[in-house]
Design a protein around this motif. Structure first.
Motif, PDB file in Angstrom:
ATOM      1  N   ARG A  21       0.810  -1.220   0.000  1.00 18.48           N
ATOM      2  CA  ARG A  21       0.000   0.000   0.000  1.00 18.48           C
ATOM      3  C   ARG A  21       0.848   1.276   0.000  1.00 18.48           C
ATOM      4  NH1 ARG A  21      -4.382   1.760  -1.765  1.00 18.48           N
ATOM      5  NH2 ARG A  21      -5.297  -0.281  -1.258  1.00 18.48           N
ATOM      6  N   THR A  22       1.942   1.283   0.738  1.00 20.44           N
ATOM      7  CA  THR A  22       2.746   2.509   0.893  1.00 20.44           C
ATOM      8  C   THR A  22       3.929   2.599  -0.066  1.00 20.44           C
ATOM      9  OG1 THR A  22       4.265   1.606   2.550  1.00 20.44           O
ATOM     10  CG2 THR A  22       2.165   2.518   3.350  1.00 20.44           C
ATOM     11  N   GLY A  23       4.058   1.610  -0.970  1.00 18.19           N
ATOM     12  CA  GLY A  23       5.195   1.614  -1.885  1.00 18.19           C
ATOM     13  C   GLY A  23       6.279   0.632  -1.493  1.00 18.19           C
ATOM     14  N   ARG A  24       6.125  -0.033  -0.384  1.00 15.69           N
ATOM     15  CA  ARG A  24       6.964  -1.150   0.045  1.00 15.69           C
ATOM     16  C   ARG A  24       6.029  -2.276   0.483  1.00 15.69           C
ATOM     17  NH1 ARG A  24      12.253   0.419   1.686  1.00 15.69           N
ATOM     18  NH2 ARG A  24      12.893   2.180   0.376  1.00 15.69           N
ATOM     19  N   TRP A  25       6.553  -3.484   0.611  1.00 14.41           N
ATOM     20  CA  TRP A  25       5.690  -4.565   1.083  1.00 14.41           C
ATOM     21  C   TRP A  25       5.074  -4.203   2.430  1.00 14.41           C
ATOM     22  CZ3 TRP A  25       3.737  -9.139  -0.680  1.00 14.41           C
ATOM     23  CH2 TRP A  25       4.180  -9.574  -1.926  1.00 14.41           C
ATOM     24  N   PHE A  26       5.905  -3.629   3.308  1.00 14.74           N
ATOM     25  CA  PHE A  26       5.408  -3.179   4.604  1.00 14.74           C
ATOM     26  C   PHE A  26       5.955  -1.784   4.869  1.00 14.74           C
ATOM     27  CE2 PHE A  26       5.324  -7.801   4.861  1.00 14.74           C
ATOM     28  CZ  PHE A  26       4.031  -8.025   5.329  1.00 14.74           C
ATOM     29  N   ALA A  27       5.162  -0.964   5.538  1.00 15.44           N
ATOM     30  CA  ALA A  27       5.535   0.437   5.746  1.00 15.44           C
ATOM     31  C   ALA A  27       6.778   0.586   6.614  1.00 15.44           C
ATOM     32  CB  ALA A  27       4.364   1.207   6.370  1.00 15.44           C
ATOM     33  N   GLU A  37       3.436  -9.724  -5.958  1.00 12.65           N
ATOM     34  CA  GLU A  37       4.840  -9.903  -6.304  1.00 12.65           C
ATOM     35  C   GLU A  37       5.074  -9.823  -7.813  1.00 12.65           C
ATOM     36  OE1 GLU A  37       8.477 -13.045  -5.400  1.00 12.65           O
ATOM     37  OE2 GLU A  37       6.407 -13.661  -5.052  1.00 12.65           O
ATOM     38  N   GLU A  38       4.293 -10.572  -8.575  1.00 17.65           N
ATOM     39  CA  GLU A  38       4.532 -10.662 -10.017  1.00 17.65           C
ATOM     40  C   GLU A  38       4.224  -9.363 -10.743  1.00 17.65           C
ATOM     41  OE1 GLU A  38       2.356 -14.093 -11.340  1.00 17.65           O
ATOM     42  OE2 GLU A  38       3.290 -15.369  -9.808  1.00 17.65           O
ATOM     43  N   GLU A  39       3.256  -8.592 -10.247  1.00 18.05           N
ATOM     44  CA  GLU A  39       2.918  -7.316 -10.884  1.00 18.05           C
ATOM     45  C   GLU A  39       3.638  -6.146 -10.222  1.00 18.05           C
ATOM     46  OE1 GLU A  39      -1.309  -6.785 -11.326  1.00 18.05           O
ATOM     47  OE2 GLU A  39      -1.614  -8.834 -12.075  1.00 18.05           O
ATOM     48  N   ASP A  40       4.507  -6.440  -9.262  1.00 11.37           N
ATOM     49  CA  ASP A  40       5.257  -5.413  -8.518  1.00 11.37           C
ATOM     50  C   ASP A  40       4.340  -4.269  -8.100  1.00 11.37           C
ATOM     51  OD1 ASP A  40       7.294  -4.022  -7.283  1.00 11.37           O
ATOM     52  OD2 ASP A  40       8.023  -3.084  -9.125  1.00 11.37           O
ATOM     53  N   LEU A  41       3.284  -4.609  -7.381  1.00  8.10           N
ATOM     54  CA  LEU A  41       2.335  -3.589  -6.955  1.00  8.10           C
ATOM     55  C   LEU A  41       2.920  -2.609  -5.942  1.00  8.10           C
ATOM     56  CD1 LEU A  41      -1.048  -5.531  -6.881  1.00  8.10           C
ATOM     57  CD2 LEU A  41       0.013  -4.210  -8.725  1.00  8.10           C
ATOM     58  N   PRO A  42       3.861  -3.021  -5.070  1.00  8.40           N
ATOM     59  CA  PRO A  42       4.500  -1.992  -4.225  1.00  8.40           C
ATOM     60  C   PRO A  42       5.218  -0.940  -5.064  1.00  8.40           C
ATOM     61  CG  PRO A  42       4.875  -4.169  -3.307  1.00  8.40           C
ATOM     62  CD  PRO A  42       4.268  -4.383  -4.660  1.00  8.40           C
ATOM     63  N   GLY A  43       5.951  -1.372  -6.083  1.00  5.33           N
ATOM     64  CA  GLY A  43       6.634  -0.421  -6.951  1.00  5.33           C
ATOM     65  C   GLY A  43       5.672   0.468  -7.702  1.00  5.33           C
ATOM     66  N   ARG A  44       4.569  -0.117  -8.137  1.00  8.28           N
ATOM     67  CA  ARG A  44       3.559   0.666  -8.847  1.00  8.28           C
ATOM     68  C   ARG A  44       2.942   1.709  -7.919  1.00  8.28           C
ATOM     69  NH1 ARG A  44      -1.914   0.718 -10.715  1.00  8.28           N
ATOM     70  NH2 ARG A  44      -1.969   1.242 -12.945  1.00  8.28           N
ATOM     71  N   ALA A  45       2.661   1.311  -6.679  1.00  6.88           N
ATOM     72  CA  ALA A  45       2.095   2.256  -5.713  1.00  6.88           C
ATOM     73  C   ALA A  45       3.045   3.413  -5.461  1.00  6.88           C
ATOM     74  CB  ALA A  45       1.775   1.542  -4.399  1.00  6.88           C
ATOM     75  N   ALA A  46       4.338   3.111  -5.378  1.00  6.77           N
ATOM     76  CA  ALA A  46       5.321   4.172  -5.143  1.00  6.77           C
ATOM     77  C   ALA A  46       5.369   5.147  -6.303  1.00  6.77           C
ATOM     78  CB  ALA A  46       6.701   3.554  -4.909  1.00  6.77           C
ATOM     79  N   THR A  47       5.365   4.625  -7.518  1.00 16.05           N
ATOM     80  CA  THR A  47       5.466   5.485  -8.707  1.00 16.05           C
ATOM     81  C   THR A  47       4.220   6.336  -8.897  1.00 16.05           C
ATOM     82  OG1 THR A  47       6.916   3.884  -9.799  1.00 16.05           O
ATOM     83  CG2 THR A  47       5.794   5.490 -11.204  1.00 16.05           C
ATOM     84  N   ILE A  48       3.051   5.699  -8.875  1.00 15.92           N
ATOM     85  CA  ILE A  48       1.805   6.438  -9.080  1.00 15.92           C
ATOM     86  C   ILE A  48       1.552   7.382  -7.917  1.00 15.92           C
ATOM     87  CG2 ILE A  48      -0.705   6.207  -9.316  1.00 15.92           C
ATOM     88  CD1 ILE A  48      -0.243   3.593 -10.763  1.00 15.92           C
ATOM     89  N   GLY A  49       1.948   6.948  -6.717  1.00 10.17           N
ATOM     90  CA  GLY A  49       1.714   7.771  -5.540  1.00 10.17           C
ATOM     91  C   GLY A  49       2.376   9.128  -5.611  1.00 10.17           C
ATOM     92  N   GLU A  50       3.484   9.231  -6.336  1.00  7.70           N
ATOM     93  CA  GLU A  50       4.171  10.521  -6.444  1.00  7.70           C
ATOM     94  C   GLU A  50       3.312  11.555  -7.154  1.00  7.70           C
ATOM     95  OE1 GLU A  50       8.001  10.044  -8.187  1.00  7.70           O
ATOM     96  OE2 GLU A  50       8.753   8.738  -6.581  1.00  7.70           O
ATOM     97  N   TRP A  51       2.719  11.179  -8.295  1.00 10.67           N
ATOM     98  CA  TRP A  51       1.893  12.181  -8.987  1.00 10.67           C
ATOM     99  C   TRP A  51       0.529  12.359  -8.338  1.00 10.67           C
ATOM    100  CZ3 TRP A  51      -2.706  10.890 -11.271  1.00 10.67           C
ATOM    101  CH2 TRP A  51      -2.902   9.579 -11.747  1.00 10.67           C
ATOM    102  N   VAL A  52       0.038  11.319  -7.628  1.00 12.09           N
ATOM    103  CA  VAL A  52      -1.195  11.508  -6.861  1.00 12.09           C
ATOM    104  C   VAL A  52      -0.970  12.578  -5.787  1.00 12.09           C
ATOM    105  CG1 VAL A  52      -2.775  10.434  -5.203  1.00 12.09           C
ATOM    106  CG2 VAL A  52      -2.128   9.200  -7.271  1.00 12.09           C
TER     107      VAL A  52
END
Length: 409
Positions: A246-252, A318-333
């Protein structure tokens, strides 16, 4: 114009007659109506009147991989055709072992050897287990919690939840050794509180969730962790809301390089199925060893279908790297929300603070009418919370944010 239609209104009337009040199914105002969901997929929800909405709640953060993710649905379908229910803490099943092994590999907890897992049904129960473990291990009666915070509403978790309106009806029966400090306070206050040697555990949300989306200053959590280590106090990280990308890492806690003694997780873990877990180093869990009846258990612990859903969910993350996606999208949000008003967050969990609770409720109402599901929270109810699925398409999120900008007032 969207909102509760005829079928939702009829269902609101019917449920008000048969369900106990105050369980958030309906507003407490007599005659008020609720929106009834019939179907959800990805980042969209359809109500019983056929109206579609963009979901910026993720169902309280549960649908991190999106509603009804095909991998999760298939795992549930396959397991349901084989074994729906086992025998709790008496007889296991293969997926319980597989999920425990996988969580142990992910666990960012302090450990000289392999950590272990204690399964639970809900996040609130996970907090109960964590507190019990800490108090039994340290034999110290005190618990340090922070304000604001939300850890659940069962009796043990309620004792460390901050909001007085939740605690007051039951305060005579709550754990009486809870000490409270402001969230993100001067670390010296934590140190002085722990030095007395009576605090067995510190319970903290790395980022406060329901109570206002509060991100502590850089380094604060690591200073709290150091105080715990110096004073022989166990650090419990409540990651029920923030865990699993959720926060861009597996755990905050990983943003600060902190490895708590005990970590609670849930919500997103099951991909929509009810399951939670407590992760801790092996020696802490030895307090539960017994040759008699289990000292804390539940009929549906590590339910086979929930375990199947959790394994599929972890694979998707893991396979879709959702933590990484959250980190990237979260910046422009974050950049966009800054123009709405005072905002804070990380990854794909954000809060926008309005001047009053009335203003926040009005905004969520206007957003609903335009087809966006948004919740407001915090002790004063004036923080609008943007918590979309981590899989939300960027163009759909952009559309939702455009609507929020137009309706912010």
């Amino acid at each position: 114009m969207r909102g509760p239609g005829p079928r939702s209104r009829e269902l609101s009337r019917r449920i008000a007659a048969v369900e106990a009040p105050g369980v958030n199914t309906l507003p407490s105002t007599p005659g008020a109506v609720s929106l009834f969901w019939e179907e959800a997929e990805g980042s969209r929800v359809r109500d019983v009147d056929g109206t579609s909405y963009i979901d910026l709640t993720s169902g309280f953060g549960v649908a991190a991989v999106g509603h009804r993710h095909p991998r999760v649905v298939e795992a549930v379908r396959e397991q349901a055709g084989r074994l729906l229910h086992g025998l709790g803490d008496v007889h296991g099943h293969p997926l319980r072992v597989e999920l425990a092994e996988r969580l142990v590999r992910l666990a960012p907890v302090a450990s000289a050897n392999t950590p272990q897992v204690f399964f639970s049904i809900s996040g609130s129960e996970a907090v109960e287990i964590a507190i019990k473990t800490a108090l039994a291990h340290t034999r110290r009666p005190g618990v340090l919690a922070f304000e604001p915070s939300y850890h659940g509403l069962t009796m043990g978790a309620l004792a460390v939840t901050s909001r007085p309106e939740f605690r007051k009806p039951f305060e005579d029966h709550l754990h009486g050794h809870v000490h409270r400090l402001p969230f993100a306070c001067d670390p010296g206050q934590v140190e002085s509180t722990l030095q007395a040697g009576k605090i067995g555990a510190v319970v903290v949300e790395p980022i406060v969730g329901r109570e206002g989306i509060l991100v502590p200053p850089s380094g604060w959590l690591s200073e709290v962790a150091k105080s715990c280590q110096r004073n022989g106090t166990l650090l419990i990280a409540d990651e029920v809301f923030t865990g699993f990308g959720r926060t861009g890492r597996w755990f905050a806690v990983e943003h600060e390089g902190v490895r708590p003694d005990i970590l609670c997780c849930g919500k997103a873990l099951g991909g929509g199925m009810p399951i939670a877990a407590v992760l801790a180093r092996r020696e802490l869990f030895r307090v539960w060893e017994t040759r008699k009846e289990a000292l804390h258990t539940a009929t549906f612990v590590a339910n086979p279908v929930a375990c199947a859903a959790a394994l599929a969910t972890l694979s998707v993350i893991e396979e879709e790297d959702l933590p990484g996606r959250a980190a990237t999208i979260g910046e422009w949000v974050g950049r966009r929300l800054a123009s709405f008003g005072p905002s804070r967050g990380r990854g794909l969990v954000w809060g926008v603070e309005m001047e009053t609770a009335e203003a926040a409720r009005a905004w969520t109402g206007r957003a609903l009418e335009r087809g966006v599901l948004l919740l407001a929270g915090g002790p004063e109810g004036k923080v609008a919370q943007i918590v979309p699925p981590l899989t939300i398409p960027e163009e759909l999120l952009e559309t939702a944010l455009d609507i929020l900008r137009e309706t912010v007032g």
